[in-house]
Write a protein that holds these residues in place. Structure first.
Motif, PDB file in Angstrom:
ATOM      1  N   PRO A 160      38.894  52.043  46.800  1.00  0.00           N
ATOM      2  CA  PRO A 160      39.111  52.245  45.572  1.00  0.00           C
ATOM      3  C   PRO A 160      39.209  51.052  44.628  1.00  0.00           C
ATOM      4  CG  PRO A 160      41.133  52.865  46.746  1.00  0.00           C
ATOM      5  CD  PRO A 160      40.091  52.592  47.719  1.00  0.00           C
ATOM      6  N   ASP A 161      39.884  49.992  45.112  1.00  0.00           N
ATOM      7  CA  ASP A 161      39.848  48.805  44.230  1.00  0.00           C
ATOM      8  C   ASP A 161      38.639  47.913  43.919  1.00  0.00           C
ATOM      9  OD1 ASP A 161      39.601  47.973  46.959  1.00  0.00           O
ATOM     10  OD2 ASP A 161      40.765  46.301  46.675  1.00  0.00           O
ATOM     11  N   GLN A 162      37.707  48.172  44.875  1.00  0.00           N
ATOM     12  CA  GLN A 162      36.233  47.931  44.477  1.00  0.00           C
ATOM     13  C   GLN A 162      35.384  48.678  43.822  1.00  0.00           C
ATOM     14  OE1 GLN A 162      34.640  44.687  45.543  1.00  0.00           O
ATOM     15  NE2 GLN A 162      37.015  44.287  46.092  1.00  0.00           N
ATOM     16  N   GLN A 163      35.838  49.783  43.784  1.00  0.00           N
ATOM     17  CA  GLN A 163      35.131  50.970  42.875  1.00  0.00           C
ATOM     18  C   GLN A 163      35.420  50.707  41.453  1.00  0.00           C
ATOM     19  OE1 GLN A 163      32.597  52.823  43.659  1.00  0.00           O
ATOM     20  NE2 GLN A 163      33.495  54.859  44.036  1.00  0.00           N
ATOM     21  N   LEU A 164      36.861  50.475  41.401  1.00  0.00           N
ATOM     22  CA  LEU A 164      37.468  49.941  39.981  1.00  0.00           C
ATOM     23  C   LEU A 164      36.813  48.850  39.417  1.00  0.00           C
ATOM     24  CD1 LEU A 164      39.685  50.273  37.667  1.00  0.00           C
ATOM     25  CD2 LEU A 164      40.934  48.894  39.252  1.00  0.00           C
ATOM     26  N   LEU A 165      36.568  47.850  40.296  1.00  0.00           N
ATOM     27  CA  LEU A 165      36.335  46.520  39.810  1.00  0.00           C
ATOM     28  C   LEU A 165      34.890  46.608  39.310  1.00  0.00           C
ATOM     29  CD1 LEU A 165      36.980  43.346  39.453  1.00  0.00           C
ATOM     30  CD2 LEU A 165      36.162  43.220  41.755  1.00  0.00           C
ATOM     31  N   ARG A 166      33.979  47.173  40.354  1.00  0.00           N
ATOM     32  CA  ARG A 166      32.430  47.284  40.063  1.00  0.00           C
ATOM     33  C   ARG A 166      32.358  48.099  39.031  1.00  0.00           C
ATOM     34  NH1 ARG A 166      30.481  42.836  42.118  1.00  0.00           N
ATOM     35  NH2 ARG A 166      30.770  42.757  44.477  1.00  0.00           N
ATOM     36  N   TRP A 167      32.956  49.323  38.527  1.00  0.00           N
ATOM     37  CA  TRP A 167      32.532  49.944  37.390  1.00  0.00           C
ATOM     38  C   TRP A 167      33.045  49.407  36.229  1.00  0.00           C
ATOM     39  CZ3 TRP A 167      29.250  53.512  36.914  1.00  0.00           C
ATOM     40  CH2 TRP A 167      28.699  54.193  37.854  1.00  0.00           C
ATOM     41  N   VAL A 168      34.236  48.886  36.075  1.00  0.00           N
ATOM     42  CA  VAL A 168      34.675  48.155  34.854  1.00  0.00           C
ATOM     43  C   VAL A 168      33.869  46.912  34.468  1.00  0.00           C
ATOM     44  CG1 VAL A 168      36.550  46.439  33.790  1.00  0.00           C
ATOM     45  CG2 VAL A 168      37.117  48.707  35.230  1.00  0.00           C
ATOM     46  N   GLU A 169      33.326  46.128  35.452  1.00  0.00           N
ATOM     47  CA  GLU A 169      32.341  45.097  35.238  1.00  0.00           C
ATOM     48  C   GLU A 169      31.049  45.592  34.779  1.00  0.00           C
ATOM     49  OE1 GLU A 169      34.046  41.711  38.240  1.00  0.00           O
ATOM     50  OE2 GLU A 169      32.251  42.780  38.967  1.00  0.00           O
ATOM     51  N   HIS A 170      30.597  46.696  35.282  1.00  0.00           N
ATOM     52  CA  HIS A 170      29.136  47.435  34.940  1.00  0.00           C
ATOM     53  C   HIS A 170      29.469  47.760  33.462  1.00  0.00           C
ATOM     54  CE1 HIS A 170      25.940  49.724  35.011  1.00  0.00           C
ATOM     55  NE2 HIS A 170      26.350  50.956  34.452  1.00  0.00           N
ATOM     56  N   ILE A 171      30.472  48.340  33.057  1.00  0.00           N
ATOM     57  CA  ILE A 171      30.725  48.767  31.537  1.00  0.00           C
ATOM     58  C   ILE A 171      30.868  47.638  30.634  1.00  0.00           C
ATOM     59  CG2 ILE A 171      32.129  50.019  30.059  1.00  0.00           C
ATOM     60  CD1 ILE A 171      30.741  51.882  31.698  1.00  0.00           C
ATOM     61  N   VAL A 172      31.232  46.423  31.040  1.00  0.00           N
ATOM     62  CA  VAL A 172      31.452  45.458  30.274  1.00  0.00           C
ATOM     63  C   VAL A 172      30.126  44.592  30.377  1.00  0.00           C
ATOM     64  CG1 VAL A 172      32.482  42.986  29.997  1.00  0.00           C
ATOM     65  CG2 VAL A 172      33.767  44.817  30.688  1.00  0.00           C
ATOM     66  N   GLN A 173      29.359  44.609  31.401  1.00  0.00           N
ATOM     67  CA  GLN A 173      28.214  43.778  31.432  1.00  0.00           C
ATOM     68  C   GLN A 173      26.952  44.317  30.664  1.00  0.00           C
ATOM     69  OE1 GLN A 173      27.427  43.818  35.595  1.00  0.00           O
ATOM     70  NE2 GLN A 173      27.149  41.578  35.677  1.00  0.00           N
ATOM     71  N   THR A 174      27.150  45.784  30.626  1.00  0.00           N
ATOM     72  CA  THR A 174      26.064  46.746  29.909  1.00  0.00           C
ATOM     73  C   THR A 174      26.442  47.188  28.384  1.00  0.00           C
ATOM     74  OG1 THR A 174      26.978  48.921  30.743  1.00  0.00           O
ATOM     75  CG2 THR A 174      25.052  47.788  32.045  1.00  0.00           C
TER      76      THR A 174
END
Length: 524
Positions: free
Chosen positions: A452-466
């Protein structure tokens, strides 16, 4: 050759996962207890992965009775409510606990609680110095505790795009626009499983319409706050702010929740607090060693419930625990233990307990809990059966899911007596099917593709990146409700069929009349 291969692999991974520059992230938490623990964990995960994180926190100290807040590695902007109000709010909270313990938990108590959140929200939006400071920080994204509507309003006031984090099951699925087939997806407060008979589906359908009415009632509680703090012509609605979230993250996964359809911008990251167990203190380890082969059980009724305000309820629980062979570690504020109750000899009470580490101990046999999602996710992670004493909120719904998965059962608080309490504990411990189911769910949980911590991190970064999650949002968010329900299409088809049937009937009537009239002319 080997060096070139390693270089190619490195370049491939780098291209697949481009490095994200440090993002400025604001986490917003206005409720203590498990809500704070989750938002703190989210903040720490993002901070530890190189992001610039700040939390906007309401209560400060005293949010977790008996718990000593560790030093925060990230900065926190905090303020306290008026001491007189906090005292009155605490008294009100204790009175509510008494009502829950005797089985009185109507809609009015929920609305009253949300009324308190509305008052607190008004105070929060008057913190002009803090809000001005936060606005000037120019955060890239905010992560809000979506249980409290005020967090949406604060994000809107600051002009920050936000990710909504919901601390439980998909209880607000209708408000988020998540597809919810009523034939197999039980609605919040229905206390149904996904395997509904006719009357279950009927109840679920009725709950669907009632939920819309309750949702509007809840939103209206914050109308005065919105009118005071947002100018006319640009006043948001709570319903619209739910749909405006770039991403929705839920503190659950399908080890507990029933399988259901989701939208692309809805992700589950349940179990952020569930981790491999750490060694216990020598004091707790010595107490557990005394249990021998019988093992021990953990008793805790939530991070906010440090003691029980009804002495009779304490007596029944204590007497029931005295009847079992296991040792018991019970989270209960020692200074509040009623003097007239002699603590059972096999029970140890502590102001705070390391729940995750205790559940990971090889001698643990059972978790007795209020049914909060964090406790249940930790129990799933460590494969520990559960006995629930649900009190309010989503706890009854959570225990419906635990029972459906055969990982445990529950006793309504108003039905808890020493005899059935002890018998139920022994039944769960002795019936190995509960432990088998718990271990199966644990295996499923641990074998998920990403923690879950990696899910959180990847999704937050994806939203910021895009630059947002608009590409994940369905077009239904822009459609009026009658188009989503295809009422316009149904009406058009109905009119067409009606006109067609009318014309056919009229044509046949004319033909029959002509045939009949020609027959009469021949006879004449």
């Amino acid at each position: 050759m080997a060096g070139e291969r390693k270089l190619c692999i490195f370049l491939f991974i780098t291209l697949q996962f481009p490095l994200l520059q440090t993002a400025k992230i604001l986490t917003i938490c206005f409720i203590g207890g498990s809500h704070y623990l989750l938002l703190d964990e989210i903040s720490r995960i993002l901070h530890n992965n190189g992001h610039d994180v700040r939390m906007f926190l309401q209560f400060g100290e005293g949010m977790l009775p008996g718990y000593k807040l560790p030093p925060s590695p990230y900065p926190v902007s905090t303020y306290s409510l008026d001491e007189k109000y906090l005292k009155e709010y605490k008294e009100h909270f204790i009175e509510n606990q008494k009502e829950f313990l005797v089985g009185r938990r109507g809609l009015q108590s929920i609305l009253t609680f949300l009324g308190e959140l509305s008052y607190q929200c008004n105070v929060t939006l008057h913190q002009s110095d803090i809000l001005k400071f936060l606005k000037n920080e120019q955060f890239d994204i905010a992560i809000v505790d979506a249980f409290n509507p005020c967090t949406f309003l604060v994000s809107e006031k600051l002009g920050i795009p936000y990710i909504a984090f919901f601390p439980g099951i998909f209880g607000n699925a209708l408000r988020v626009g998540i597809p919810t087939p009523l034939s197999y997806v039980p609605l919040f407060q229905s206390q149904l499983t996904d395997r509904m008979d006719f009357f279950g589906r009927l109840k679920n359908t009725v709950t669907f319409f009632v939920s819309h009415i309750i949702g509007k009632k809840i939103d209206s509680i914050f109308d005065n706050v919105i009118e005071e703090h947002f100018p006319a012509g640009s006043r948001p609605s709570i319903a619209d702010l739910h749909l405006k979230a770039e991403l929705w993250l839920y503190n659950v996964d399908f080890t507990i929740e029933f399988a259901r359809p989701l939208l692309p911008h809805v992700q589950y990251i349940g179990g952020l607090l569930a981790k491999p167990a750490k060694p216990l203190s020598q004091e707790l380890e010595d107490f557990i060693t005394e249990s021998g082969e019988s093992g021990f059980i953990v008793v805790t009724l939530g991070s906010m419930l440090s003691s029980i305000p009804l002495v009779e309820f304490v007596k029944e629980m204590n007497a029931g625990l005295a009847k079992i062979p296991q040792k018991v570690i019970w989270r209960y504020q020692t200074s509040h233990w009623p003097e007239e109750v002699a603590l059972a000899p096999n029970v140890k009470i502590v102001d705070w307990l390391p729940q995750n580490d205790l559940l990971g101990h090889p001698k643990v046999r059972l978790l007795v809990t209020h049914g909060g999602m964090n406790s249940l996710m930790e129990a799933v992670y460590h494969g520990v059966p559960v006995l629930g004493i649900p009190l309010f909120g989503d706890q009854y719904e959570n225990m419906v899911r635990i029972k459906a998965k055969n990982m445990g059962t529950s006793i309504p608080p108003e039905q808890l007596k020493s005899e059935n309490f002890a018998q139920t504990i022994l039944e769960i411990i002795q019936n190995k099917s509960y432990k088998t189911s718990a271990m199966k769910l644990s295996a499923i949980r641990k074998s998920l593709p990403f923690p879950p911590d990696q899910q959180l991190l990847r999704w937050v970064e994806h939203i910021v990146q895009t630059g947002g999650g608009g590409h994940l949002h369905p077009y239904s968010y822009q459609q009026p409700w009658y188009q989503q329900c295809l009422l316009d299409v149904i009406l058009f088809v109905t009119v067409c069929l009606t006109v067609t049937v009318y014309l056919i009937v009229t044509l046949f009537r004319v033909l029959i009349q002509k045939i009949c009239s020609s027959g009469k002319q021949k006879q004449n």
